[in-house]
Design an enzyme around this catalytic site. Structure first.
Site, PDB file in Angstrom:
ATOM      1  CB  VAL A  79      15.317  10.219  -0.895  1.00 51.85           C
ATOM      2  CG1 VAL A  79      16.113  10.778   0.272  1.00 51.85           C
ATOM      3  CG2 VAL A  79      14.099  11.098  -1.173  1.00 51.85           C
ATOM      4  CD  GLU A 111      -1.733  -2.315   1.786  1.00 54.19           C
ATOM      5  OE1 GLU A 111      -0.531  -2.561   2.063  1.00 54.19           O
ATOM      6  OE2 GLU A 111      -2.662  -3.126   2.014  1.00 54.19           O
ATOM      7  CG  PHE A 152      -8.198  -9.384  13.454  1.00 59.20           C
ATOM      8  CD1 PHE A 152      -6.921  -9.806  13.815  1.00 59.20           C
ATOM      9  CD2 PHE A 152      -8.568  -9.442  12.121  1.00 59.20           C
ATOM     10  CE1 PHE A 152      -6.041 -10.285  12.858  1.00 59.20           C
ATOM     11  CE2 PHE A 152      -7.694  -9.915  11.150  1.00 59.20           C
ATOM     12  CZ  PHE A 152      -6.429 -10.336  11.523  1.00 59.20           C
ATOM     13  CD  GLN A 153      -6.325  -6.982   9.760  1.00 62.70           C
ATOM     14  OE1 GLN A 153      -7.388  -6.740   9.187  1.00 62.70           O
ATOM     15  NE2 GLN A 153      -5.265  -7.452   9.131  1.00 62.70           N
ATOM     16  CG  PHE A 169      22.838  11.707   0.712  1.00 64.57           C
ATOM     17  CD1 PHE A 169      23.459  12.444  -0.285  1.00 64.57           C
ATOM     18  CD2 PHE A 169      22.204  12.400   1.734  1.00 64.57           C
ATOM     19  CE1 PHE A 169      23.445  13.826  -0.269  1.00 64.57           C
ATOM     20  CE2 PHE A 169      22.184  13.781   1.762  1.00 64.57           C
ATOM     21  CZ  PHE A 169      22.814  14.507   0.752  1.00 64.57           C
TER      22      PHE A 169
END
Length: 578
Positions: A382, A50, A112-113, A467
């Site tokens: 990035v 997602e 639940f969840q 980086f």
């Protein structure tokens, strides 16, 4: 049969111009996904995570300027959206997120969840509300759509799963929700005061950000009238750098010396549509004028002497006739001369370094820029890919450069490329992926093949969180925890149906890039790049100089002096031999 809540949502999204929904199915979303299954107006764009759905929506909205939509099922499903939604929120692009929730009667019971998405998403959105009854939905959906479109921001609707299947009350439809045209500029009195300040200035520099989108000619015309060099922030690069005889490059951590100098030497800085965040790169002594469509942004980064609220194009068009002619060009002339010198030095670093291995990332980026199509979309991860994109990609008014430039999240490149390619199936979409960023959401390679998206992925493979290593060096730390044991990304890509090629020698790179970009389908180019390549900001602070000295001493004392030899060979000896 009466129209359900889910069916009404699909109808209203269609009226608002939405063409696709990015997401991953889940039981609490079943009512909505089934409504999408039975319509031809809006397509379902499947992803493997997602977070990628939200990044894909963010990229679609950035490129089209129109509303994009992502969805997530209850609990962990919609919670995964949050990073991509933060990116959309901070990039100021219109995204609607539909967060399915646990059954309404169970809310508050530790079911639940269970999470509390109406609280979780509040910080990354301009509107976030839970729909508790079918009667609420039509109006809340309108408010969410209008807020996302007009504020250019994220709106979140939290909907318990069972409500999608409930009958939806009728509500008279208004006009389709699209962004309303407007003219926004300061008053005549404020414009006169601004013109007086600019006319009295001897050395004006313009700092242009993303807010100059659509105002290229107006800003260049203002620079001509003021004889002012134009420095751009990263998000302004794609909109102002091209066809611009007053361009002197970038400033900031990713920029180079000419941009820094043009700002430091001015007596008046004119900020146009920018929220450039680094106070150390603002002028130490100058009058500052800031124009921004969002008044709350003015003065956030530095004290502002002349604040103006307005659209950049509308404001500049009204301001231009008030600017005096016959200005001294000395500041512009010296700034352009400095830029020519700085640009030449940067370009010298982007040549094939006597076919040595590993390959310098500047050379790789320059080749990609030279060989990409005239309307290519570049999306860097990035980290170090952003540095090389900022310095070596050439914009032309048709190309686009988007990324997680404000939120600064890893793993954005491939995920955003999915959204970009979905919205523009025949356009060349190039993800400039770091090896760390690619690995973080590696499953999205499967999304690319499943959805038959011809995305092109360049991997800057330096076997490190590169980086982060530069940041450690600058702070005086010995590099630690940044090594990456990578697979052969080219073979991995081939295993899931993506054309893959690995390049380790500079001699092979130009031909490989040609073949990679010409491939009719998804392709991945895995390039071994120099790990010790330094991306130095345009000015080094005393703290940074001290940090590099401490890094060198600590690295030798820790028995890793060979890293310093590699660092010198990559950055210092190369320049001496050249």
């Amino acid at each position: 049969m009466p129209t359900t809540v889910a069916e009404r949502i699909v109808e209203e999204l269609d009226r608002a111009g939405v063409q696709r929904v990015h997401g991953l199915p889940g039981d609490s979303l079943n009512g909505l996904t089934d409504a999408l299954r039975t319509t031809e107006a809006i397509t379902w764009q499947h992803v493997r995570h997602e977070e990628a759905a939200a990044f894909a929506a963010s990229a679609e909205a950035a490129l089209t300027g129109e509303l994009a939509v992502c969805v997530g099922s209850c609990g962990p499903g919609n919670l995964h959206l949050i990073n991509g939604l933060f990116d959309a929120h901070r990039s100021r692009v219109p995204v609607l997120a539909i967060a399915a929730h646990i059954p309404g009667p169970e809310i508050g019971s530790g079911y639940f969840q269970e999470t509390h998405p109406e609280q979780l998403f509040r910080e990354c959105s301009a509107f976030c509300e839970m729909v508790s009854t079918p009667e609420q939905m039509p109006r809340l959906l309108d408010v969410a759509l209008r807020t996302a479109v007009e504020r250019r921001d994220v709106a979140v609707l939290v909907i318990p799963g069972e409500l999608f299947l409930k009958p939806c009350p009728k509500r008279r439809a208004g006009a389709p929700i699209r962004r309303m045209p407007r003219v926004v500029r300061p008053t005549d009195a404020e414009l006169t005061r601004t013109a007086d300040t600019l006319n009295a200035a001897r050395r004006v520099t313009i700092l242009a950000g993303a807010g100059v989108q659509g105002s290229h000619d107006e800003v260049v015309g203002l620079a001509r009238a003021l004889q002012a060099p134009i420095v751009h922030a990263l998000r302004g690069k794609e909109f102002i750098e091209y066809d611009n005889p007053y361009d002197v490059g970038m400033t900031g951590l990713l920029g180079f010396s000419s941009g820094y100098r043009a700002i430091e030497k001015c007596d008046t800085l004119l900020m146009l549509g920018t929220d450039f965040p680094y106070p150390q790169f603002y002028p130490s002594k100058a009058t500052i004028i800031q124009i921004d469509i969002r008044g709350e942004q003015i003065g956030r980064r530095c004290p502002v002497d002349v604040p103006l609220v307005g659209d950049v194009g509308d404001t500049v068009r009204a301001l231009l006739p008030l600017i005096s002619a016959d200005r001294d060009p000395e500041h512009l002339t010296t700034s352009l001369a400095h830029y020519t010198k700085a640009r030449r030095r940067l370009d010298e670093l982007a040549d094939n370094d006597r076919n040595r291995s590993p390959i310098h990332p500047q050379y790789l980026t320059r080749l990609i820029s030279e060989k990409a199509s005239a309307d290519a979309v570049f999306i860097p991860d990035v980290g170090s890919p952003v540095v090389w994109a900022a310095r070596y990609l050439t914009m032309n008014g048709s190309r686009r450069l988007i990324g997680s430039f404000t939120h600064g999240s890893m793993a954005n490149a491939v995920s955003q490329a999915i959204g970009a390619q979905t919205a523009f199936p025949r356009r060349q979409i190039i993800a400039l992926a770091g090896d760390g960023g690619l690995a973080m959401l590696l499953g999205e390679l499967l999304t690319i093949t499943q959805n038959e998206l011809p995305v092109k992925i360049v991997v800057f493979n330096n076997s490190s969180l590169n980086f982060v290593e530069v940041e450690m060096k600058a702070a005086g730390f010995v590099n630690y925890g940044t090594d990456l044991e990578n697979p052969d990304f080219a073979k991995l890509a081939e295993s899931v149906g993506i054309r893959g090629r690995k390049v380790e020698q500079a001699d092979d790179l130009a031909g490989a890039v040609d073949e990679f970009l010409a491939h009719d389908g998804p392709a991945l180019l895995d390039v071994t790049t120099a790990r010790q390549e330094l991306s130095i900001p345009p000015t080094i602070t005393a703290a940074q100089a001290k940090g590099f000295t401490l890094y060198a001493l600590r690295t030798v004392l820790s028995g890793r002096g060979d890293e310093l030899v590699d660092l010198a060979e990559t950055n210092v000896f190369r320049r001496l031999f050249d």
